[in-house]
Design a protein around this motif. Structure first.
Motif, PDB file in Angstrom:
ATOM      1  N   GLN A  80       0.823  -1.320   0.018  1.00  0.00           N
ATOM      2  CA  GLN A  80      -0.037   0.085   0.101  1.00  0.00           C
ATOM      3  C   GLN A  80       0.843   1.193   0.007  1.00  0.00           C
ATOM      4  OE1 GLN A  80      -2.688  -0.166   3.347  1.00  0.00           O
ATOM      5  NE2 GLN A  80      -3.640  -2.166   2.388  1.00  0.00           N
ATOM      6  N   TRP A  81       0.158   2.363  -0.400  1.00  0.00           N
ATOM      7  CA  TRP A  81       0.975   3.697  -0.149  1.00  0.00           C
ATOM      8  C   TRP A  81       0.251   4.175   1.031  1.00  0.00           C
ATOM      9  CZ3 TRP A  81       0.091   5.651  -5.880  1.00  0.00           C
ATOM     10  CH2 TRP A  81       1.112   4.965  -6.900  1.00  0.00           C
ATOM     11  N   THR A  82       1.430   5.071   1.488  1.00  0.00           N
ATOM     12  CA  THR A  82       0.882   5.647   2.804  1.00  0.00           C
ATOM     13  C   THR A  82       1.814   7.167   2.541  1.00  0.00           C
ATOM     14  OG1 THR A  82       0.688   5.743   5.128  1.00  0.00           O
ATOM     15  CG2 THR A  82       2.841   4.835   4.285  1.00  0.00           C
ATOM     16  N   VAL A  83       1.035   8.005   3.399  1.00  0.00           N
ATOM     17  CA  VAL A  83       1.776   9.530   3.529  1.00  0.00           C
ATOM     18  C   VAL A  83       2.280   9.605   4.973  1.00  0.00           C
ATOM     19  CG1 VAL A  83       1.224  12.043   2.975  1.00  0.00           C
ATOM     20  CG2 VAL A  83       0.192  10.387   1.666  1.00  0.00           C
ATOM     21  N   ASP A  84       3.244  10.218   5.230  1.00  0.00           N
ATOM     22  CA  ASP A  84       3.682  10.818   6.427  1.00  0.00           C
ATOM     23  C   ASP A  84       3.195  12.044   6.855  1.00  0.00           C
ATOM     24  OD1 ASP A  84       5.462  12.195   5.207  1.00  0.00           O
ATOM     25  OD2 ASP A  84       7.386  10.842   5.703  1.00  0.00           O
ATOM     26  N   LYS A  85       3.744  12.521   8.016  1.00  0.00           N
ATOM     27  CA  LYS A  85       3.264  13.855   8.542  1.00  0.00           C
ATOM     28  C   LYS A  85       3.650  15.071   7.728  1.00  0.00           C
ATOM     29  CE  LYS A  85       6.859  14.042  11.689  1.00  0.00           C
ATOM     30  NZ  LYS A  85       7.474  14.676  13.047  1.00  0.00           N
ATOM     31  N   ASP A  86       5.074  14.664   6.983  1.00  0.00           N
ATOM     32  CA  ASP A  86       5.393  15.712   5.912  1.00  0.00           C
ATOM     33  C   ASP A  86       4.840  15.589   4.650  1.00  0.00           C
ATOM     34  OD1 ASP A  86       7.201  16.673   8.156  1.00  0.00           O
ATOM     35  OD2 ASP A  86       8.711  15.164   7.589  1.00  0.00           O
ATOM     36  N   ASN A  87       3.883  14.683   4.238  1.00  0.00           N
ATOM     37  CA  ASN A  87       3.339  14.580   2.996  1.00  0.00           C
ATOM     38  C   ASN A  87       4.284  13.985   2.205  1.00  0.00           C
ATOM     39  OD1 ASN A  87       0.904  15.828   3.676  1.00  0.00           O
ATOM     40  ND2 ASN A  87       1.494  17.865   3.210  1.00  0.00           N
ATOM     41  N   ASN A  88       5.057  13.041   2.666  1.00  0.00           N
ATOM     42  CA  ASN A  88       5.944  12.294   1.708  1.00  0.00           C
ATOM     43  C   ASN A  88       5.146  10.931   1.508  1.00  0.00           C
ATOM     44  OD1 ASN A  88       8.103  13.941   1.595  1.00  0.00           O
ATOM     45  ND2 ASN A  88       8.575  13.313   3.908  1.00  0.00           N
ATOM     46  N   ILE A  89       4.931  10.288   0.419  1.00  0.00           N
ATOM     47  CA  ILE A  89       4.384   9.107  -0.247  1.00  0.00           C
ATOM     48  C   ILE A  89       5.448   8.045  -0.162  1.00  0.00           C
ATOM     49  CG2 ILE A  89       3.206   7.962  -1.934  1.00  0.00           C
ATOM     50  CD1 ILE A  89       2.027  10.823  -2.702  1.00  0.00           C
ATOM     51  N   TYR A  90       5.172   7.067   0.448  1.00  0.00           N
ATOM     52  CA  TYR A  90       5.981   5.853   0.521  1.00  0.00           C
ATOM     53  C   TYR A  90       5.106   4.626   0.479  1.00  0.00           C
ATOM     54  CZ  TYR A  90       5.950   6.025   5.509  1.00  0.00           C
ATOM     55  OH  TYR A  90       5.446   6.095   6.783  1.00  0.00           O
ATOM     56  N   THR A  91       5.853   3.528   0.052  1.00  0.00           N
ATOM     57  CA  THR A  91       5.209   2.249   0.068  1.00  0.00           C
ATOM     58  C   THR A  91       5.450   1.415   1.236  1.00  0.00           C
ATOM     59  OG1 THR A  91       5.585   2.252  -2.350  1.00  0.00           O
ATOM     60  CG2 THR A  91       4.923   0.125  -1.235  1.00  0.00           C
ATOM     61  N   VAL A  92       4.283   0.803   1.726  1.00  0.00           N
ATOM     62  CA  VAL A  92       4.420   0.121   2.875  1.00  0.00           C
ATOM     63  C   VAL A  92       4.135  -1.680   2.516  1.00  0.00           C
ATOM     64  CG1 VAL A  92       4.207   1.552   4.831  1.00  0.00           C
ATOM     65  CG2 VAL A  92       2.037   0.726   3.822  1.00  0.00           C
ATOM     66  N   TYR A  93       4.703  -2.402   3.094  1.00  0.00           N
ATOM     67  CA  TYR A  93       4.582  -3.798   2.826  1.00  0.00           C
ATOM     68  C   TYR A  93       3.652  -4.532   3.778  1.00  0.00           C
ATOM     69  CZ  TYR A  93       7.657  -2.276  -0.651  1.00  0.00           C
ATOM     70  OH  TYR A  93       8.309  -1.595  -1.869  1.00  0.00           O
ATOM     71  N   PRO A  94       2.951  -5.612   3.521  1.00  0.00           N
ATOM     72  CA  PRO A  94       2.209  -6.622   4.480  1.00  0.00           C
ATOM     73  C   PRO A  94       3.219  -7.230   5.388  1.00  0.00           C
ATOM     74  CG  PRO A  94       1.749  -7.436   2.462  1.00  0.00           C
ATOM     75  CD  PRO A  94       2.636  -6.004   2.082  1.00  0.00           C
ATOM     76  N   HIS A  95       3.160  -7.561   6.522  1.00  0.00           N
ATOM     77  CA  HIS A  95       3.679  -8.528   7.339  1.00  0.00           C
ATOM     78  C   HIS A  95       2.702  -9.062   8.290  1.00  0.00           C
ATOM     79  CE1 HIS A  95       8.076  -7.261   6.635  1.00  0.00           C
ATOM     80  NE2 HIS A  95       7.411  -6.351   6.201  1.00  0.00           N
ATOM     81  N   PRO A  96       2.497 -10.273   8.298  1.00  0.00           N
ATOM     82  CA  PRO A  96       1.630 -11.179   8.909  1.00  0.00           C
ATOM     83  C   PRO A  96       2.078 -11.114  10.594  1.00  0.00           C
ATOM     84  CG  PRO A  96       2.616 -12.715   7.436  1.00  0.00           C
ATOM     85  CD  PRO A  96       3.441 -11.399   7.127  1.00  0.00           C
ATOM     86  N   VAL A  97       1.106 -10.843  11.391  1.00  0.00           N
ATOM     87  CA  VAL A  97       1.183 -10.827  12.820  1.00  0.00           C
ATOM     88  C   VAL A  97       0.721 -12.436  13.158  1.00  0.00           C
ATOM     89  CG1 VAL A  97       0.465  -9.743  15.070  1.00  0.00           C
ATOM     90  CG2 VAL A  97       0.411  -8.198  13.014  1.00  0.00           C
ATOM     91  N   VAL A  98       1.866 -12.960  13.862  1.00  0.00           N
ATOM     92  CA  VAL A  98       1.408 -14.323  14.500  1.00  0.00           C
ATOM     93  C   VAL A  98       1.368 -14.397  15.740  1.00  0.00           C
ATOM     94  CG1 VAL A  98       2.458 -16.726  14.514  1.00  0.00           C
ATOM     95  CG2 VAL A  98       2.548 -15.449  12.476  1.00  0.00           C
ATOM     96  N   SER A  99       0.284 -14.760  16.501  1.00  0.00           N
ATOM     97  CA  SER A  99       0.100 -14.947  17.882  1.00  0.00           C
ATOM     98  C   SER A  99      -0.456 -16.213  18.159  1.00  0.00           C
ATOM     99  CB  SER A  99      -0.630 -13.718  18.377  1.00  0.00           C
ATOM    100  OG  SER A  99      -0.783 -13.818  19.833  1.00  0.00           O
ATOM    101  N   ASN A 100       0.167 -16.781  19.326  1.00  0.00           N
ATOM    102  CA  ASN A 100      -0.356 -18.198  19.784  1.00  0.00           C
ATOM    103  C   ASN A 100      -0.663 -19.068  18.425  1.00  0.00           C
ATOM    104  OD1 ASN A 100      -0.275 -17.394  22.308  1.00  0.00           O
ATOM    105  ND2 ASN A 100      -2.562 -16.543  22.191  1.00  0.00           N
ATOM    106  N   GLY A 101       0.336 -19.120  17.695  1.00  0.00           N
ATOM    107  CA  GLY A 101       0.224 -20.236  16.508  1.00  0.00           C
ATOM    108  C   GLY A 101      -0.847 -19.838  15.422  1.00  0.00           C
ATOM    109  N   ARG A 102      -1.118 -18.732  15.495  1.00  0.00           N
ATOM    110  CA  ARG A 102      -2.262 -18.295  14.382  1.00  0.00           C
ATOM    111  C   ARG A 102      -1.816 -16.943  13.677  1.00  0.00           C
ATOM    112  NH1 ARG A 102      -6.354 -20.914  17.623  1.00  0.00           N
ATOM    113  NH2 ARG A 102      -7.143 -22.402  16.358  1.00  0.00           N
ATOM    114  N   VAL A 103      -2.169 -16.860  12.553  1.00  0.00           N
ATOM    115  CA  VAL A 103      -2.189 -15.231  12.155  1.00  0.00           C
ATOM    116  C   VAL A 103      -3.299 -14.414  12.573  1.00  0.00           C
ATOM    117  CG1 VAL A 103      -2.049 -13.842  10.014  1.00  0.00           C
ATOM    118  CG2 VAL A 103      -0.864 -16.101   9.892  1.00  0.00           C
ATOM    119  N   THR A 104      -3.077 -13.375  13.376  1.00  0.00           N
ATOM    120  CA  THR A 104      -3.895 -12.695  14.055  1.00  0.00           C
ATOM    121  C   THR A 104      -4.136 -11.265  13.172  1.00  0.00           C
ATOM    122  OG1 THR A 104      -2.409 -11.777  15.808  1.00  0.00           O
ATOM    123  CG2 THR A 104      -3.501 -13.677  16.189  1.00  0.00           C
ATOM    124  N   GLY A 105      -3.437 -10.944  12.211  1.00  0.00           N
ATOM    125  CA  GLY A 105      -3.571  -9.797  11.584  1.00  0.00           C
ATOM    126  C   GLY A 105      -2.514  -9.442  10.427  1.00  0.00           C
TER     127      GLY A 105
END
Length: 197
Positions: A80-105
């Protein structure tokens, strides 16, 4: 020392597996229960061996399913694209969140590299990569298993049925001359489709 009947042994084994898997009770504690519940030393030893073997299979299957979920997010969730507080656009990448043996987000980070925090999960990833490398070598002319690149819906449904009956991915794979990770991937996708509609 009274020997337990086959039915009693199966009942105890299921209870011990539940303690190991669902209640996260360590094997040493379960061994204590076994020594208390089974007075025949040969039966107790056999129970410990069978439990260790079955619980190892269950853990491997659970890790495979978790790994497939992680890899699916990494491969199929778009950046996804995101904008920081200085209005700079940059790309962010998905990272699974693993908790208790499951992907939780999913979290989005500025780097693509995914860090396996769980060493067992990373070990399963290495096994998968080795399986892929072996399959690739065999496909490129050194014989190979002769398996098709895609499997029929009936075949995958049969694998899912066997899995529901308690067979491990490894056992199903050995009887079908396919890698366990392949079986797990197809069964997981099949079950998702079944649940969706």
């Amino acid at each position: 020392m009274a020997k337990l009947s086959r039915l009693e042994v199966m009942d105890l084994k299921n209870r011990y597996l539940s303690k190991l898997r669902d209640n996260n009770i360590p094997m040493d504690q379960v061994k204590h229960y076994i020594s208390r519940d089974i007075t025949d030393s040969k039966q107790a030893e056999k129970m410990i061996k069978e439990l260790d073997k079955e619980f190892t299979k269950i853990k491997e299957d659970d890790l495979d399913l978790l790994l497939f979920d992680v890899l699916e997010i990494l491969q199929e969730t778009p950046a996804q694209w995101t904008v920081d507080k200085d209005n700079n656009i940059y790309t962010v990448y998905p990272h699974p969140v693993v908790s208790n043996g499951r992907v939780t987000g999913v979290e989005y980070k500025t780097h693509k590299s995914y860090y396996f925090e769980d060493t067992e999960l990373f070990d399963r990833y290495i096994v998968l990569q080795n399986d892929i490398a072996k399959a690739s070598k065999k496909k490129n002319g050194s014989g190979g298993r002769g398996r098709p690149s895609k499997f029929s819906a009936e075949q995958v449904a049969e694998w899912a049925k066997l899995k529901d009956q308690g067979y491990s991915y490894k056992t199903i794979a050995e009887s079908n001359d396919v890698y366990a990770t392949t079986i797990g991937s197809y069964v997981r996708k099949y079950k998702k489709k079944q649940q969706a509609g």
